[in-house]
Design a protein around this motif. Structure first.
Motif, mmCIF file in Angstrom:
data_model
loop_
_atom_site.group_PDB
_atom_site.id
_atom_site.type_symbol
_atom_site.label_atom_id
_atom_site.label_comp_id
_atom_site.label_asym_id
_atom_site.label_seq_id
_atom_site.Cartn_x
_atom_site.Cartn_y
_atom_site.Cartn_z
ATOM 1 N N VAL A 8 0.738 -1.262 -0.232
ATOM 2 C CA VAL A 8 0.132 -0.028 0.097
ATOM 3 C C VAL A 8 0.882 1.176 0.036
ATOM 4 O O VAL A 8 1.865 1.377 0.615
ATOM 5 N N VAL A 9 0.502 2.308 -0.731
ATOM 6 C CA VAL A 9 1.321 3.521 -0.676
ATOM 7 C C VAL A 9 0.545 4.583 0.114
ATOM 8 O O VAL A 9 -0.707 4.740 0.080
ATOM 9 N N ILE A 10 1.383 5.167 1.163
ATOM 10 C CA ILE A 10 0.949 5.906 2.162
ATOM 11 C C ILE A 10 1.646 7.281 1.748
ATOM 12 O O ILE A 10 2.733 7.329 1.860
ATOM 13 N N PRO A 90 7.695 7.759 -4.672
ATOM 14 C CA PRO A 90 7.338 9.025 -5.095
ATOM 15 C C PRO A 90 6.366 9.855 -4.413
ATOM 16 O O PRO A 90 6.386 11.031 -4.415
ATOM 17 N N ASP A 91 5.288 9.064 -3.905
ATOM 18 C CA ASP A 91 4.106 9.635 -3.268
ATOM 19 C C ASP A 91 4.155 9.827 -1.495
ATOM 20 O O ASP A 91 3.147 9.854 -1.074
ATOM 21 N N GLY A 92 5.373 9.282 -1.252
ATOM 22 C CA GLY A 92 5.392 9.059 0.284
ATOM 23 C C GLY A 92 6.187 7.790 0.795
ATOM 24 O O GLY A 92 7.510 7.849 0.511
ATOM 25 N N GLU A 121 -4.311 -1.400 4.774
ATOM 26 C CA GLU A 121 -5.090 -0.094 4.444
ATOM 27 C C GLU A 121 -5.587 0.412 5.442
ATOM 28 O O GLU A 121 -5.679 1.628 5.526
ATOM 29 N N ARG A 122 -5.658 -0.223 6.683
ATOM 30 C CA ARG A 122 -6.031 0.511 7.712
ATOM 31 C C ARG A 122 -4.686 1.280 8.489
ATOM 32 O O ARG A 122 -5.018 2.379 8.786
ATOM 33 N N LEU A 123 -3.526 0.784 8.195
ATOM 34 C CA LEU A 123 -2.501 1.600 8.453
ATOM 35 C C LEU A 123 -2.497 2.771 7.656
ATOM 36 O O LEU A 123 -2.154 4.136 8.052
ATOM 37 N N ARG A 124 -2.496 2.445 6.402
ATOM 38 C CA ARG A 124 -2.580 3.925 5.474
ATOM 39 C C ARG A 124 -3.733 4.869 5.967
ATOM 40 O O ARG A 124 -3.288 5.805 5.994
ATOM 41 N N LEU A 127 -2.746 6.784 8.991
ATOM 42 C CA LEU A 127 -1.557 7.821 8.732
ATOM 43 C C LEU A 127 -1.818 8.959 7.850
ATOM 44 O O LEU A 127 -1.415 9.824 8.111
ATOM 45 N N GLU A 128 -2.813 8.711 7.070
ATOM 46 C CA GLU A 128 -3.215 9.833 6.164
ATOM 47 C C GLU A 128 -4.492 10.512 6.860
ATOM 48 O O GLU A 128 -4.850 11.529 6.034
ATOM 49 N N ALA A 129 -5.105 10.283 7.615
ATOM 50 C CA ALA A 129 -6.278 11.110 8.435
ATOM 51 C C ALA A 129 -5.793 12.376 8.953
ATOM 52 O O ALA A 129 -4.593 12.624 9.425
#
Length: 129
Positions: A8-10, A90-92, A121-124, A127-129
């Motif tokens: 997953v990308v974060i 590149p996106d994080g 996905e839960r980790l993403r 961290l993105e919230a």
């Protein structure tokens, strides 16, 4: 035996993702497939209630390379090595978990892959919230 690389990308810097994921107190927040209740330490190991019963988790030492490999020993005494990496993207950051089939059937592998994907996905989402 198959291996699957689930990722997953974060959209956060890799060091932030690594620091959050490496903190044992955060496991219950994102790794439901591994820890479903508070985690406590027993020496170098973490002990957590999991969907399969109490498990012992031993992570590699914190490092500058984003490696979060860990061994999980289940209640029946079987230990599984789980490669987990936080990579620059590149996106994080990209978090990559390698799931190995070992003694699982194809259906069990598919089920476990779904659980791992949900954890990532839960980790993403956290961290993105």
């Amino acid at each position: 035996m198959q291996s699957r690389h689930l990722s997953v990308v974060i959209r956060r810097p890799p060091f932030e993702v690594y620091d959050f994921a490496a903190e044992p107190d955060n496991l219950v927040r994102w790794a439901a497939g591994l820890a479903s209740a508070d985690v406590h330490r027993e020496g170098a190991a973490l002990v957590a209630a999991s969907p399969m019963g109490p498990v012992r988790i031993v992570f590699v030492e914190r490092n500058a390379y984003g490696v979060l490999d860990h061994d999980v020993t289940t209640p029946d005494g079987v230990t599984t090595h789980n490669p987990l990496r936080v990579l620059a993207h590149p996106d994080g950051a990209e978090v990559v978990f390698t799931l190995r089939q070992l003694a699982m059937t194809d259906d069990e592998l598919d089920r476990d892959a779904g659980l791992v994907r949900a954890d990532l996905e839960r980790l993403r989402d956290l961290l993105e919230a």
